[in-house]
Design a protein around this motif. Sequence first.
Motif, PDB file in Angstrom:
ATOM      1  N   GLY A 183       0.818  -1.209   0.000  1.00  0.00           N
ATOM      2  CA  GLY A 183       0.000   0.000   0.000  1.00  0.00           C
ATOM      3  C   GLY A 183       0.848   1.253   0.000  1.00  0.00           C
ATOM      4  O   GLY A 183       0.517   2.249  -0.658  1.00  0.00           O
ATOM      5  N   GLY A 184       1.965   1.220   0.738  1.00  0.00           N
ATOM      6  CA  GLY A 184       2.868   2.363   0.722  1.00  0.00           C
ATOM      7  C   GLY A 184       3.460   2.589  -0.653  1.00  0.00           C
ATOM      8  O   GLY A 184       3.565   3.724  -1.134  1.00  0.00           O
ATOM      9  N   ALA A 185       3.847   1.487  -1.323  1.00  0.00           N
ATOM     10  CA  ALA A 185       4.406   1.598  -2.673  1.00  0.00           C
ATOM     11  C   ALA A 185       3.348   2.057  -3.671  1.00  0.00           C
ATOM     12  O   ALA A 185       3.634   2.838  -4.591  1.00  0.00           O
ATOM     13  N   ILE A 186       2.109   1.576  -3.494  1.00  0.00           N
ATOM     14  CA  ILE A 186       1.024   1.997  -4.383  1.00  0.00           C
ATOM     15  C   ILE A 186       0.793   3.498  -4.266  1.00  0.00           C
ATOM     16  O   ILE A 186       0.648   4.212  -5.259  1.00  0.00           O
ATOM     17  N   GLY A 187       0.777   3.980  -3.024  1.00  0.00           N
ATOM     18  CA  GLY A 187       0.597   5.412  -2.818  1.00  0.00           C
ATOM     19  C   GLY A 187       1.731   6.221  -3.409  1.00  0.00           C
ATOM     20  O   GLY A 187       1.517   7.308  -3.961  1.00  0.00           O
ATOM     21  N   ARG A 188       2.944   5.699  -3.304  1.00  0.00           N
ATOM     22  CA  ARG A 188       4.113   6.391  -3.851  1.00  0.00           C
ATOM     23  C   ARG A 188       4.024   6.481  -5.375  1.00  0.00           C
ATOM     24  O   ARG A 188       4.412   7.474  -5.983  1.00  0.00           O
ATOM     25  N   LYS A 189       3.468   5.432  -6.018  1.00  0.00           N
ATOM     26  CA  LYS A 189       3.386   5.397  -7.480  1.00  0.00           C
ATOM     27  C   LYS A 189       2.191   6.191  -8.015  1.00  0.00           C
ATOM     28  O   LYS A 189       2.321   6.966  -8.974  1.00  0.00           O
ATOM     29  N   LEU A 190       1.018   6.008  -7.399  1.00  0.00           N
ATOM     30  CA  LEU A 190      -0.204   6.628  -7.920  1.00  0.00           C
ATOM     31  C   LEU A 190      -0.450   8.035  -7.390  1.00  0.00           C
ATOM     32  O   LEU A 190      -1.198   8.801  -8.008  1.00  0.00           O
ATOM     33  N   GLY A 191       0.149   8.344  -6.240  1.00  0.00           N
ATOM     34  CA  GLY A 191      -0.075   9.660  -5.655  1.00  0.00           C
ATOM     35  C   GLY A 191      -1.078   9.613  -4.521  1.00  0.00           C
ATOM     36  O   GLY A 191      -1.905   8.700  -4.422  1.00  0.00           O
ATOM     37  N   ASP A 192      -0.999  10.605  -3.668  1.00  0.00           N
ATOM     38  CA  ASP A 192      -1.831  10.633  -2.458  1.00  0.00           C
ATOM     39  C   ASP A 192      -3.322  10.638  -2.773  1.00  0.00           C
ATOM     40  O   ASP A 192      -4.085   9.823  -2.265  1.00  0.00           O
ATOM     41  N   LYS A 193      -3.740  11.566  -3.608  1.00  0.00           N
ATOM     42  CA  LYS A 193      -5.175  11.770  -3.811  1.00  0.00           C
ATOM     43  C   LYS A 193      -5.816  10.595  -4.538  1.00  0.00           C
ATOM     44  O   LYS A 193      -6.891  10.120  -4.144  1.00  0.00           O
ATOM     45  N   SER A 194      -5.179  10.092  -5.576  1.00  0.00           N
ATOM     46  CA  SER A 194      -5.736   8.971  -6.331  1.00  0.00           C
ATOM     47  C   SER A 194      -5.870   7.726  -5.463  1.00  0.00           C
ATOM     48  O   SER A 194      -6.876   7.002  -5.522  1.00  0.00           O
ATOM     49  N   THR A 195      -4.851   7.475  -4.628  1.00  0.00           N
ATOM     50  CA  THR A 195      -4.880   6.289  -3.774  1.00  0.00           C
ATOM     51  C   THR A 195      -5.977   6.390  -2.726  1.00  0.00           C
ATOM     52  O   THR A 195      -6.703   5.414  -2.467  1.00  0.00           O
ATOM     53  N   THR A 196      -6.136   7.556  -2.122  1.00  0.00           N
ATOM     54  CA  THR A 196      -7.160   7.707  -1.089  1.00  0.00           C
ATOM     55  C   THR A 196      -8.570   7.606  -1.672  1.00  0.00           C
ATOM     56  O   THR A 196      -9.463   7.016  -1.055  1.00  0.00           O
ATOM     57  N   ILE A 197      -8.778   8.145  -2.850  1.00  0.00           N
ATOM     58  CA  ILE A 197     -10.103   8.048  -3.485  1.00  0.00           C
ATOM     59  C   ILE A 197     -10.430   6.592  -3.811  1.00  0.00           C
ATOM     60  O   ILE A 197     -11.549   6.118  -3.574  1.00  0.00           O
TER      61      ILE A 197
END
Length: 388
Positions: free
Chosen positions: A61-75
Motif C-alpha cells: 500500500g505504501g508503494a502503491i501510494g508512492r506510485k499513484l499519488g496521495d489523492k488517487s490512492t485515497t479516493i
Amino acid sequence: MRNRWCILAILFVVRLTIAFQFQSVAAVAPLLQQTFGVGLADIGILIGLYFTPGIVLALPGGAIGRKLGDKSTTIAALLLMTAGSLVIAATDIWGLQMAGRLASGAGGVLLTVQLTKMGADWFAGREIATAMAIFVNSWPAGVAISLLVLPAIGTAYGAGAVFLTTGALSAIGIVLILFYQPPPATTASAAGSGRLDPLALLAVIVAGTIWGLYNVGFAMIFSFGPSLLVERGWSIAAAGSAISLVMWLSVISVPSGGFLADRTKHPFVLAIAASLVVAGLLAWLTRSDAVIAILVLGGLIGGLPAGPIMSLAARVLAPQTRAIGMGVFYTLFYAAMMLGPAVAGRLAKSAGTAAVALDLGALAVLACPPLMWLFERIVSVRDRRTQS
C-alpha cells in the motif's frame, strides 16, 4: 489549501470514516447474533476480518501510494470502503457479509497507510506528537459516534441500514479528500531512495508491534465491552452508550497526550505509565460493578499514549522512506488487530463470557512498555552509528 492545520482537519474527518465503519459490527453485535444466528466467535472473526487485508496490503500500500499519488490512492480506497458497505447492506448471507467486510477492510488499509503518510509529510519535525495525536483522535471520535448512532439505527431500521450509513459516510470522504494538497517539500524529496537501513527497519517493526498491541488491548473495550454489559442485563443501546464514554473522553485525552509529550520531552514516561494503568483498568472492568467509573478513567488515561506511539515511526523515517516505512508499521498493526479479536472471540466462546476478551486486552497492553524500552535502545544505537 496550504494551511497544515486545515489539511490535518481534512485528514481527521476522512480517517474518522474508517473507525466508524470498523466499529459498525461491534456496535450492533447482539443484533447481528440474533439476525444471523451466530455466536461471539463469529462476531470476533467478522470484526477481525476488517484488518485481515492489512497483512498483505499495508506494505505494498505504501508503494502503491508512492506510485499513484496521495489523492488517487485515497479516493480508490474510499470507493472500496463504500462498495464493501453496500455489499454487506444488500445481503443476508453470512459468507457475503464476510466478503463485504474484507472489501471494506482493504479500502481501510490503503486509506490508513496513505493518510498517515500524508499527515507525517505536513508535520515531520514540528509538533509531530501533537499532530499525530490529533490525527489518531479521529479513531475514538469515529468509534464513539458509531456507538451512539448505529445501535439506534440498527434497532429502528435493521442491520442493513447500519451499513448503508457507513457507506454514505465513506462517500462523503471522497468529496473531502478532493480539497487535499501535498506540502511543497515532499514533491522534491519523493524521487529519492526508498530503502530503509536495517536499524530503521527494526525500529519501525518494533513501533508497529507496540501500536498493534496497544490497539488490541484498547479495542477489547469497544469490541467486546457492549457484549459484556449485555451479559449483565444492559440493553444494546445502553451498553453502546456506556462504552462510548471511553471513546468520547479519549477525544480529550489523545491530543492531551500528544501535547504533553511535545512539551515535556518525555513521551516514553507518559506512555509507559498510562499503559500500566490501562492494563489495570481492563482487568478491573471484568471484575467490578463500577462500570461507569472504570470507563471514565479508561477514556481519560487510555488516549494519552496514542500520540507518542504514533510519532515513533516518524522519528526514524525520512520523506523518501515514509511511504514504505508506514507500510511496514501498519503491516504489524493489522496483523495484531486481525488476530486479536479473533482469538478473543474464541476464548470468549470457550469461557462463555466476553470478560475473557478484556483480560486478553490487559495482557496485550502490558507487553507495550518493554517494547518501548527496546525501541529507544535501537534508536540510540542507530543515532550513535550515524554520528560516528
